[in-house]
Motif scaffolding. Structure first.
Motif, PDB file in Angstrom:
ATOM      1  N   GLU A   1      35.078 -14.819 -17.431  1.00 23.30           N
ATOM      2  CA  GLU A   1      35.436 -15.980 -18.240  1.00 23.30           C
ATOM      3  C   GLU A   1      34.921 -15.903 -19.661  1.00 23.30           C
ATOM      4  OE1 GLU A   1      34.161 -19.464 -16.226  1.00 23.30           O
ATOM      5  OE2 GLU A   1      35.308 -19.037 -14.387  1.00 23.30           O
ATOM      6  N   GLY A   2      34.048 -14.943 -19.929  1.00 20.58           N
ATOM      7  CA  GLY A   2      33.518 -14.786 -21.272  1.00 20.58           C
ATOM      8  C   GLY A   2      32.614 -15.916 -21.712  1.00 20.58           C
ATOM      9  N   GLY A   3      31.872 -16.485 -20.770  1.00 20.83           N
ATOM     10  CA  GLY A   3      30.979 -17.588 -21.106  1.00 20.83           C
ATOM     11  C   GLY A   3      29.697 -17.525 -20.299  1.00 20.83           C
ATOM     12  N   ARG A   4      28.884 -18.557 -20.431  1.00 21.46           N
ATOM     13  CA  ARG A   4      27.596 -18.606 -19.752  1.00 21.46           C
ATOM     14  C   ARG A   4      27.774 -18.630 -18.233  1.00 21.46           C
ATOM     15  NH1 ARG A   4      22.390 -20.011 -21.284  1.00 21.46           N
ATOM     16  NH2 ARG A   4      21.052 -20.770 -19.606  1.00 21.46           N
ATOM     17  N   GLY A   5      26.918 -17.899 -17.540  1.00 18.37           N
ATOM     18  CA  GLY A   5      26.932 -17.881 -16.090  1.00 18.37           C
ATOM     19  C   GLY A   5      25.600 -18.332 -15.527  1.00 18.37           C
ATOM     20  N   ASP A   6      25.414 -18.170 -14.241  1.00 17.31           N
ATOM     21  CA  ASP A   6      24.174 -18.531 -13.550  1.00 17.31           C
ATOM     22  C   ASP A   6      23.604 -17.264 -12.924  1.00 17.31           C
ATOM     23  OD1 ASP A   6      22.297 -19.383 -11.487  1.00 17.31           O
ATOM     24  OD2 ASP A   6      23.088 -21.399 -11.782  1.00 17.31           O
ATOM     25  N   ARG A   7      22.306 -17.040 -13.109  1.00 12.76           N
ATOM     26  CA  ARG A   7      21.723 -15.803 -12.575  1.00 12.76           C
ATOM     27  C   ARG A   7      21.792 -15.727 -11.055  1.00 12.76           C
ATOM     28  NH1 ARG A   7      16.029 -15.139 -14.983  1.00 12.76           N
ATOM     29  NH2 ARG A   7      17.122 -15.928 -16.814  1.00 12.76           N
ATOM     30  N   ASP A   8      21.888 -16.866 -10.383  1.00 14.23           N
ATOM     31  CA  ASP A   8      22.057 -16.829  -8.925  1.00 14.23           C
ATOM     32  C   ASP A   8      23.371 -16.163  -8.519  1.00 14.23           C
ATOM     33  OD1 ASP A   8      19.661 -17.969  -8.237  1.00 14.23           O
ATOM     34  OD2 ASP A   8      20.451 -19.991  -8.008  1.00 14.23           O
ATOM     35  N   ASP A   9      24.338 -16.163  -9.437  1.00 19.68           N
ATOM     36  CA  ASP A   9      25.638 -15.565  -9.119  1.00 19.68           C
ATOM     37  C   ASP A   9      25.530 -14.081  -8.789  1.00 19.68           C
ATOM     38  OD1 ASP A   9      26.749 -18.015  -9.635  1.00 19.68           O
ATOM     39  OD2 ASP A   9      27.487 -17.497 -11.638  1.00 19.68           O
TER      40      ASP A   9
END
Length: 469
Positions: free
Chosen positions: A118-126
């Motif tokens: 998505e080219g945006g911020r993610g979550d490290r849990d992912d």
């Protein structure tokens, strides 16, 4: 005092030809500090009547101090204690896949909290959540820095200022004198003990539920065992009772594994999937014990409860970094290929190593150890041993193993202690154990590719030149 006045100055020693290589290796600031320390020690000893050393001896001392100071505190060792998952020696050794992933994450920028699609911020849990869900059957998952932190975060999120009902026989103390009741208190939860040390029934839990109850909890006693006249409430019964009262039921597995160890002839250890299937809403477990990965604490279970845990401000304080996540992801991927798990996961390799293979290793290593200790009045022989799994995992079970025993022919009780200390002073320290009047070196955790490194350095053992009596 006249002799002291003849000591070289700091600047004179810094200009010495033998000091220049030390400066190149360790830095001018380090060597200058060591020179000052050495001169101060010599002056203090000289005032008390000690002879003043020659300049060459001074430089020898500075060089030795520099080498000692340069040694890392976190040094690799040979774990020949007979405890596979030794807490003091770092617990599980990572498989090569995890080491490669860790190095790559350390060397390069990586998508830690960035969603590439998505080219945006993610979550490290992912990074690991889907793997954990696939392996445990949970709806969601999150990771913190160890299992004690996972339990603390769970309690602080779901039972702050509320009561948590636990069987009295499950109030364990984990490593470092950390106790479950203490963690509950710090998390803001109120402990309610039910049952007795050896027997707890469903009616005990039911009778303790009140409007102030926040959850029912089961703690797997992974670091000890009570045998004989015992009874513990099955997880599915506790789950039904909790859900009847609209309460979450949580399980702390302590160690935790993601596979049925009985497939490899090992004793059974409860898995997160078993707890989830029994109705547990949240399960916590460790990454660096039987699972064979890095130090982490994992929480798996209901999506809504995991979401609440992630919103807790303490989650950020307890989160893990990219190196841990990189190695954990690699280890979890190994579990997706169970047919080759025992060949690729280092911990499982060590736990399932055949006794015959360990004996062959002992036969290869024996001559080198006998030669290294030939000057001493000791006997070295191959002996059968019983390895311990360790780190609170399967506490009463032992694995048939083989090792080397060093026994003194005399009556001196200090010989083995001196030998044990000498092994610890080797370039790669050898950690064994003294038991039954012998220094024992269990070879279960000495892989074939490290045997040469072990035997070659035996020539550097600092032993007495005369036979010890």
């Amino acid at each position: 005092m006249n002799a002291l006045s003849k000591l070289p100055s700091v600047s004179q020693l810094l200009a010495h030809d033998r000091i220049e290589p030390l400066i190149d290796a360790h830095g001018r600031a380090v060597i200058t500090g060591l020179i000052r320390d050495q001169l101060a020690a010599v002056r203090e000893a000289g005032r008390n009547g000690a002879p003043i050393p020659e300049e060459s001896s001074l430089i020898d001392g500075i060089s030795e101090a520099a080498q000692t100071q340069a040694l890392p505190r976190l040094r690799p060792v040979f774990n020949l204690t007979g405890t596979v998952l030794h807490t003091n020696l770092g617990r599980a050794s990572l498989p090569e896949e995890a080491i490669t992933a860790l190095v790559e994450a350390a060397r390069n920028p990586c998508a830690l909290e960035y969603n590439i699609e998505e080219g945006g911020r993610g979550d490290r849990d992912d990074v690991v959540e889907q793997l954990l869900c696939d392996l445990t059957g949970a709806e969601a998952a999150t990771v913190v820095n160890n299992n004690a932190a996972a339990v603390f975060l769970l309690l602080n999120t779901l039972a702050h200022k509320r009561k948590v009902v636990v069987s009295r026989g499950e109030l364990v103390e984990i490593g470092g004198a950390f106790r479950v009741p203490d963690i509950m208190k710090r998390a803001g939860a109120k402990l309610v003990e039910v049952g007795t040390t050896n027997r707890t029934h469903l009616k005990d839990f039911a009778g303790a539920i009140s409007p102030r109850t926040g959850m029912l909890m089961k703690v797997h006693t992974s670091n000890y065992a009570i045998e004989g006249f015992t009874h513990a409430v099955p997880e599915h019964e506790l789950a039904s009772l909790a859900h009847e009262h609209e309460l979450p039921f949580t399980v702390d597995l302590g160690s935790g594994t993601l596979t049925n160890l009985e497939h490899w002839g090992l004793p059974h250890e409860p898995t997160p999937r078993e707890s989830i299937e029994a109705g547990a809403d949240l399960v916590t477990f460790s990454g660096d014990k039987l699972l064979g990965g890095p130090q982490v604490g994992m929480l798996v279970g209901r999506r809504d409860l995991i979401a609440r845990i992630r919103r807790n401000p303490l989650k950020r304080a307890l989160r893990v970094g990219k190196l841990t996540l990189a190695s954990l992801e690699a280890v979890l991927r190994l579990y997706r290929d169970p047919d080759r798990l025992a060949q690729r996961l280092t911990t499982l390799q060590q736990l399932t190593r055949p006794e015959t293979e360990i004996r062959e290793a002992a036969e290869r290593v024996l001559p080198a150890l006998q030669s290294a200790l030939a000057a001493l009045e000791v006997d070295v022989e191959i002996v059968p041993l019983r390895s311990q799994i360790g780190s609170g995992s399967l506490p009463v079970d032992r694995l048939p193993s083989v090792g080397l025993a060093v026994r003194s022919r005399g009556r001196s009780s200090g010989v083995l202690n001196r030998l044990e200390a000498s092994f610890r002073q080797l370039p790669k320290p050898v950690i064994g154990r003294i038991e039954d009047s012998a220094l024992l070196l269990d070879l279960r955790c000495l892989p074939p590719e490290q045997e040469t490194d072990f035997t070659v350095q035996l020539a550097q053992l600092d032993l007495p030149t005369q036979p010890v009596r």
